[in-house]
Write an enzyme that holds these catalytic residues in place. Structure first.
Site, PDB file in Angstrom:
ATOM      1  N   GLY A  41       0.816  -1.391  -0.226  1.00 45.67           N
ATOM      2  CA  GLY A  41       0.050   0.118  -0.105  1.00 45.67           C
ATOM      3  C   GLY A  41       0.773   1.190  -0.206  1.00 45.67           C
ATOM      4  O   GLY A  41       0.482   2.246  -0.586  1.00 45.67           O
ATOM      5  N   GLU A  95       3.891   3.940   6.184  1.00 46.29           N
ATOM      6  CA  GLU A  95       2.560   3.375   6.015  1.00 46.29           C
ATOM      7  C   GLU A  95       1.442   4.144   5.012  1.00 46.29           C
ATOM      8  O   GLU A  95       1.430   5.490   5.341  1.00 46.29           O
ATOM      9  CB  GLU A  95       2.031   2.523   7.310  1.00 46.29           C
ATOM     10  CG  GLU A  95       0.799   2.090   7.500  1.00 46.29           C
ATOM     11  CD  GLU A  95       0.980   0.701   6.307  1.00 46.29           C
ATOM     12  OE1 GLU A  95       1.354   0.421   5.378  1.00 46.29           O
ATOM     13  OE2 GLU A  95       0.261  -0.271   6.994  1.00 46.29           O
ATOM     14  N   ASP A  96       0.508   3.324   4.473  1.00 48.94           N
ATOM     15  CA  ASP A  96      -0.538   3.974   3.751  1.00 48.94           C
ATOM     16  C   ASP A  96      -1.552   4.398   4.524  1.00 48.94           C
ATOM     17  O   ASP A  96      -2.007   5.751   4.643  1.00 48.94           O
ATOM     18  CB  ASP A  96      -0.965   3.042   2.431  1.00 48.94           C
ATOM     19  CG  ASP A  96      -1.357   1.887   2.863  1.00 48.94           C
ATOM     20  OD1 ASP A  96      -1.345   1.426   4.309  1.00 48.94           O
ATOM     21  OD2 ASP A  96      -2.032   0.843   2.246  1.00 48.94           O
ATOM     22  N   ASP A  99      -5.535   1.782  10.411  1.00 45.34           N
ATOM     23  CA  ASP A  99      -7.118   1.359  10.785  1.00 45.34           C
ATOM     24  C   ASP A  99      -7.030   0.988  12.074  1.00 45.34           C
ATOM     25  O   ASP A  99      -7.129   1.845  13.084  1.00 45.34           O
ATOM     26  CB  ASP A  99      -7.437   0.382   9.331  1.00 45.34           C
ATOM     27  CG  ASP A  99      -9.073   0.091   9.527  1.00 45.34           C
ATOM     28  OD1 ASP A  99      -9.769   0.955   9.058  1.00 45.34           O
ATOM     29  OD2 ASP A  99      -9.394  -1.234   9.637  1.00 45.34           O
ATOM     30  N   GLY A 101      -4.881  -0.426  13.509  1.00 49.83           N
ATOM     31  CA  GLY A 101      -3.544  -0.104  14.225  1.00 49.83           C
ATOM     32  C   GLY A 101      -2.738  -1.582  14.328  1.00 49.83           C
ATOM     33  O   GLY A 101      -1.595  -1.465  14.715  1.00 49.83           O
ATOM     34  N   LEU A 104       0.560  -1.800  11.890  1.00 48.14           N
ATOM     35  CA  LEU A 104       1.612  -0.899  12.042  1.00 48.14           C
ATOM     36  C   LEU A 104       2.336  -1.330  13.488  1.00 48.14           C
ATOM     37  O   LEU A 104       3.590  -1.222  13.742  1.00 48.14           O
ATOM     38  CB  LEU A 104       1.235   0.531  12.037  1.00 48.14           C
ATOM     39  CG  LEU A 104       2.384   1.403  12.163  1.00 48.14           C
ATOM     40  CD1 LEU A 104       3.359   1.262  10.934  1.00 48.14           C
ATOM     41  CD2 LEU A 104       1.915   3.019  11.873  1.00 48.14           C
ATOM     42  N   LYS A 127      -7.296   6.598   9.872  1.00 52.07           N
ATOM     43  CA  LYS A 127      -8.861   6.224  10.227  1.00 52.07           C
ATOM     44  C   LYS A 127      -8.732   6.104  11.789  1.00 52.07           C
ATOM     45  O   LYS A 127      -9.035   4.934  12.155  1.00 52.07           O
ATOM     46  CB  LYS A 127      -8.913   5.023   9.421  1.00 52.07           C
ATOM     47  CG  LYS A 127     -10.509   4.998   8.641  1.00 52.07           C
ATOM     48  CD  LYS A 127     -10.744   3.574   8.131  1.00 52.07           C
ATOM     49  CE  LYS A 127     -10.522   3.419   6.631  1.00 52.07           C
ATOM     50  NZ  LYS A 127     -11.049   2.162   6.248  1.00 52.07           N
ATOM     51  N   PHE A 148     -14.042   3.324   3.316  1.00 51.73           N
ATOM     52  CA  PHE A 148     -13.125   2.377   2.798  1.00 51.73           C
ATOM     53  C   PHE A 148     -12.567   3.380   1.512  1.00 51.73           C
ATOM     54  O   PHE A 148     -13.500   3.743   0.836  1.00 51.73           O
ATOM     55  CB  PHE A 148     -13.643   1.100   2.391  1.00 51.73           C
ATOM     56  CG  PHE A 148     -12.598   0.211   1.869  1.00 51.73           C
ATOM     57  CD1 PHE A 148     -11.892  -0.530   3.052  1.00 51.73           C
ATOM     58  CD2 PHE A 148     -12.000   0.016   0.821  1.00 51.73           C
ATOM     59  CE1 PHE A 148     -10.939  -1.464   3.024  1.00 51.73           C
ATOM     60  CE2 PHE A 148     -11.096  -0.777   0.480  1.00 51.73           C
ATOM     61  CZ  PHE A 148     -10.438  -1.453   1.559  1.00 51.73           C
ATOM     62  N   ARG A 161      -4.779   0.644  -7.031  1.00 45.06           N
ATOM     63  CA  ARG A 161      -3.656   1.089  -6.345  1.00 45.06           C
ATOM     64  C   ARG A 161      -3.236   2.271  -7.246  1.00 45.06           C
ATOM     65  O   ARG A 161      -2.404   3.041  -6.928  1.00 45.06           O
ATOM     66  CB  ARG A 161      -2.497   0.078  -6.256  1.00 45.06           C
ATOM     67  CG  ARG A 161      -3.176  -0.995  -5.221  1.00 45.06           C
ATOM     68  CD  ARG A 161      -1.758  -2.070  -4.761  1.00 45.06           C
ATOM     69  NE  ARG A 161      -2.032  -2.931  -4.158  1.00 45.06           N
ATOM     70  CZ  ARG A 161      -2.266  -3.110  -2.883  1.00 45.06           C
ATOM     71  NH1 ARG A 161      -2.141  -1.880  -2.053  1.00 45.06           N
ATOM     72  NH2 ARG A 161      -2.472  -4.278  -2.387  1.00 45.06           N
TER      73      ARG A 161
HETATM   74  P1  IMP Z   1      -4.918  -2.280  10.095  1.00 46.64           P
HETATM   75  O1  IMP Z   1      -4.143  -3.133  10.597  1.00 46.64           O
HETATM   76  O2  IMP Z   1      -6.400  -2.619  10.607  1.00 46.64           O
HETATM   77  O3  IMP Z   1      -4.314  -0.693  10.890  1.00 46.64           O
HETATM   78  O4  IMP Z   1      -5.031  -2.132   8.836  1.00 46.64           O
HETATM   79  C1  IMP Z   1      -3.957  -1.610   8.053  1.00 46.64           C
HETATM   80  C2  IMP Z   1      -3.880  -2.192   6.796  1.00 46.64           C
HETATM   81  O5  IMP Z   1      -5.190  -2.152   6.255  1.00 46.64           O
HETATM   82  C3  IMP Z   1      -3.498  -0.896   5.833  1.00 46.64           C
HETATM   83  O6  IMP Z   1      -2.068  -1.094   5.806  1.00 46.64           O
HETATM   84  C4  IMP Z   1      -4.246  -1.188   4.566  1.00 46.64           C
HETATM   85  O7  IMP Z   1      -3.312  -2.085   3.724  1.00 46.64           O
HETATM   86  C5  IMP Z   1      -5.390  -2.033   4.958  1.00 46.64           C
HETATM   87  N1  IMP Z   1      -6.366  -0.743   4.934  1.00 46.64           N
HETATM   88  C6  IMP Z   1      -7.238  -0.353   6.077  1.00 46.64           C
HETATM   89  N2  IMP Z   1      -8.357   0.610   5.735  1.00 46.64           N
HETATM   90  C7  IMP Z   1      -7.986   0.605   4.178  1.00 46.64           C
HETATM   91  C8  IMP Z   1      -8.968   1.374   3.378  1.00 46.64           C
HETATM   92  O8  IMP Z   1      -9.633   2.017   3.495  1.00 46.64           O
HETATM   93  N3  IMP Z   1      -8.740   0.910   1.915  1.00 46.64           N
HETATM   94  C9  IMP Z   1      -7.763   0.112   1.582  1.00 46.64           C
HETATM   95  N4  IMP Z   1      -6.924  -0.566   2.395  1.00 46.64           N
HETATM   96  C10 IMP Z   1      -7.158  -0.397   3.812  1.00 46.64           C
HETATM   97 MG    MG Z   2      -0.953  -1.804   3.889  1.00 49.04          MG
END
Ligand code: IMP
Ligand code: MG
Length: 175
Positions: A41, A95-96, A99, A101, A104, A127, A148, A161
């Site tokens: 991402g 990181e992109d 969400d 967390g 990361l 987010k 999303f 992407r």
């Molecule tokens: P987390 O572990 O829940 O924080 O998710 C992080 C990962 O989920 C990111 O590195 C993204 O690849 C993916 N992700 C979370 N939200 C989105 C979104 O709105 N669009 C696309 N990818 C997302």
């Molecule tokens: Mg990612």
């Protein structure tokens, strides 16, 4: 499908990336950075950001996934790990989006275990409403609502992407 106007246009993104790069260049003046991009991402954000950073740096990547379609699996899998020696380096994880967390936080703990000189995090999108694990974020591009999003490196099912802007994605409902 992609809905409505971009959430962030190409121009808004470029302006914000430039500001972040200036802040990082200022904060790390006189130092070298090891910039670690979290794939897939972050690839677009990473390449724009490092091009705008004005101090010496080396790059490396981690390829990790925790996400299946639009729902987090809560499990992080590492497919490619940092090859540079991080000991005594000033590491910036890039990181992109954050969400829950979980991703990361997992990667951050893993890098911290290798004793870097310092470790900071830089994320393009935050987010915040969705946070489960309180991972520290040092540089944030934009805070976004619980929608999303795709584009600028972010995907739905590995698609979109390549869009140069951030769009809101909705699953189309067939009746
Ligand atoms: P987390 O572990 O829940 O924080 O998710 C992080 C990962 O989920 C990111 O590195 C993204 O690849 C993916 N992700 C979370 N939200 C989105 C979104 O709105 N669009 C696309 N990818 C997302
Ligand atoms: Mg990612």
């Amino acid at each position: 499908m992609i809905t409505g106007k971009p959430l962030f246009t190409k121009e808004q993104i470029q302006d914000r990336v430039k500001e972040l790069a200036e802040k990082i260049s200022h904060d790390y003046a006189g130092k070298d950075i090891l910039a670690v991009g979290i794939l897939k991402g972050a690839f677009m954000f990473f390449s724009d950001l490092v091009r705008a950073i004005q101090i010496p740096l080396t790059i490396d990547f981690i390829l990790a996934t925790s996400y299946l379609k639009t729902d987090s699996t809560g499990e992080v899998k590492i497919y490619y790990d940092i090859r540079e020696d991080v000991t005594d380096k000033d590491v910036v994880l890039i990181e992109d989006i954050v969400d829950s967390g979980i991703t990361l936080n997992y990667i951050r703990e893993r890098v911290l275990a290798k004793s870097p000189m310092s470790l900071k995090t830089c994320v393009f999108l935050d987010k915040r409403e969705r946070r489960i694990v309180d991972v520290p974020l040092d540089y944030i591009g934009f805070e976004i609502p619980n929608k999303f999003v795709v584009g600028y490196g972010l995907d739905y099912d590995d698609k979109f992407r390549n869009l140069p802007y951030i769009a809101i994605f909705k699953k189309s409902v067939k009746i």
